[in-house]
Structures are given as C-alpha cells and as structure tokens.
Design an enzyme around this catalytic site. Structure first.
Site, short mmCIF file in Angstrom:
data_model
loop_
_atom_site.label_atom_id
_atom_site.label_comp_id
_atom_site.label_asym_id
_atom_site.label_seq_id
_atom_site.Cartn_x
_atom_site.Cartn_y
_atom_site.Cartn_z
N TYR A 171 1.13 -1.25 0.04
CA TYR A 171 0.03 -0.08 -0.09
C TYR A 171 1.09 1.05 -0.16
O TYR A 171 1.78 1.45 0.63
CB TYR A 171 -0.83 -0.09 1.06
CG TYR A 171 -1.55 1.29 1.45
CD1 TYR A 171 -2.55 1.72 0.65
CD2 TYR A 171 -1.00 2.11 2.29
CE1 TYR A 171 -3.19 3.12 0.97
CE2 TYR A 171 -1.69 3.52 2.65
CZ TYR A 171 -2.67 3.83 1.72
OH TYR A 171 -3.08 5.39 2.10
N ILE A 207 10.71 -2.65 1.35
CA ILE A 207 11.77 -2.59 0.56
C ILE A 207 11.27 -3.36 -0.66
O ILE A 207 10.91 -4.52 -0.43
CB ILE A 207 12.93 -3.10 1.04
CG1 ILE A 207 13.68 -2.67 2.19
CG2 ILE A 207 14.10 -2.83 -0.08
CD1 ILE A 207 13.88 -1.20 2.55
N CYS A 222 3.02 -7.28 1.74
CA CYS A 222 4.30 -7.92 1.55
C CYS A 222 4.19 -9.56 1.57
O CYS A 222 5.13 -10.15 1.73
CB CYS A 222 5.41 -7.23 2.24
SG CYS A 222 5.75 -5.75 2.09
#
Length: 216
Positions: free
Chosen positions: A68, A138, A168
């Site tokens: 997001y 990341i 993730c």
C-alpha cells in the site's frame, strides 16, 4: 509537493534509469508521496488482495508482493548503480537500503532492525503479533545494473488502509508508523534524517531539482 501518480512515477523512473545506465545522468534519490493505491509485485498472490474496490491496483515489475502507498508515507525511489555500491550483489544492496532506513530511524529516536528472511525494517510494537511490526518496506527491480523503485517509510499514513492486503505477503504480521509509535515527526524532519543516513552509507549527496512528475 503534491502526490505523484504511480504511472507517472514509473515512466519517470524507467527513463531516468536508462539515462543513468548509459552514463548520461547521475544517480538519484527521489522523495515523494503517492495518492492512496495498491501495487502488485512480481511474486504477489491474488489471495493476498483482500479488498479490490477501495483503491486502484497497479501491477509492477518490482520484486515482492502487494504493498500500500498513500499520504503520510515517505517514498524514496532509489535510482542507484548497484555495481558501484555492492559490486552487483543484489542481496547486499537490499541490506544496504534497509541500513539506510534503520540509520534514519535511529536519528529519530527509533530502534529498528532488519531480518534476513523478511525484507523490510521492523520495530518492537506492543500489541502486534509477535510483539513487532513493520515500519518500512523495500521493493526493487534491477535493470542494466540500476535499481528502480526503492523504500517506503510509514510516517503517519492511515494504517487501516493496509487492511486491504496482506502486506508484502507476510501473514500474521503487523504494520506500524512513527505516529502509531507516539513519535510524531514532520515530513521535513523525516527527510532530513533519511538524507543524513543515505549520505552516511552512500557518500556525499548533491541536492538536485529535476523536472519530475508532481513538481510541476
């Protein structure tokens, strides 16, 4: 600075990375925000998109899964020469980007850490699963030796928006922010901490004002 649309950002990154790879432009750290949106990485599983109608979903060529982005989140797109910084070692480059964020958080009074098995930056958070939560993500793609995409640090976003996805792809983990940790900081303060940490890890930085989307 107004939020930058995701398609505009991708177009700019792609063109700039080609210039850097060809030796026609310097490396670039691009600080920006996006309007509320979701991105689907190359390894994303459809079942990790829990609600598809709240925000636009963009497929992207970076690694990772669903993320997001939205107001209150500092995005730093890291258009850097991976060969120069880690000899082309992508895993080492991911760790380097995490270290840059961890160094910035340390300057803000937040103790954070990385985890070799889970890309991103983590902090202790009472009440979250396992007593920890993710404060920065990341996501990278390396093309012609240059990194595209980069890091996102949660300063004061609406954390409820993360409920649209399994962030993730990590089920059963929490997400937090500086504001959620009762450590409010303005975006300028956060940017200064990030710049100091990137400079410490990458070498001296030179301020630039390229004509990028959102600055016009």
């Amino acid at each position: 600075m107004k939020p930058v649309s995701y398609p505009d950002a991708v177009r700019f990154m792609s063109a700039e990375a080609d210039l850097i790879a060809a030796g026609h432009a310097a490396e670039l750290l691009w600080f920006l925000e996006h309007p509320p949106l979701l991105t689907k990485g190359a390894r994303a599983r459809d079942e990790h998109l829990l609600a598809s109608n709240d925000f636009p979903v963009f497929e992207t060529d970076r690694g990772g899964e669903f993320t997001y982005h939205g107001p209150g989140q500092r995005i730093v797109y890291t258009l850097l020469d991976v060969r120069r910084h880690t000899g082309g070692d992508v895993r080492a480059f991911v760790r380097l980007m995490e270290s840059c964020v961890i160094g910035a958080l340390d300057r803000l009074g937040v103790r954070a850490r990385s985890d070799p098995g889970r890309p991103g930056v983590w902090v202790d958070r009472t009440g979250s699963p396992g007593g920890e939560a993710k404060i920065a993500a990341i996501g990278l793609r390396i093309r012609r030796g240059i990194s595209l995409h980069g890091v996102s640090l949660n300063v004061a976003p609406n954390l409820d928006h993360f409920g649209n996805i399994v962030p993730c792809g990590l089920e059963g983990t929490g997400v937090t922010s500086l504001a959620d940790l009762a450590l409010p900081a303005g975006m300028e303060t956060v940017d200064n901490a990030l710049l100091a940490s990137f400079g410490a890890h990458l070498g001296p930085l030179i301020a630039a004002a390229p004509a990028v989307p959102g600055d016009m």
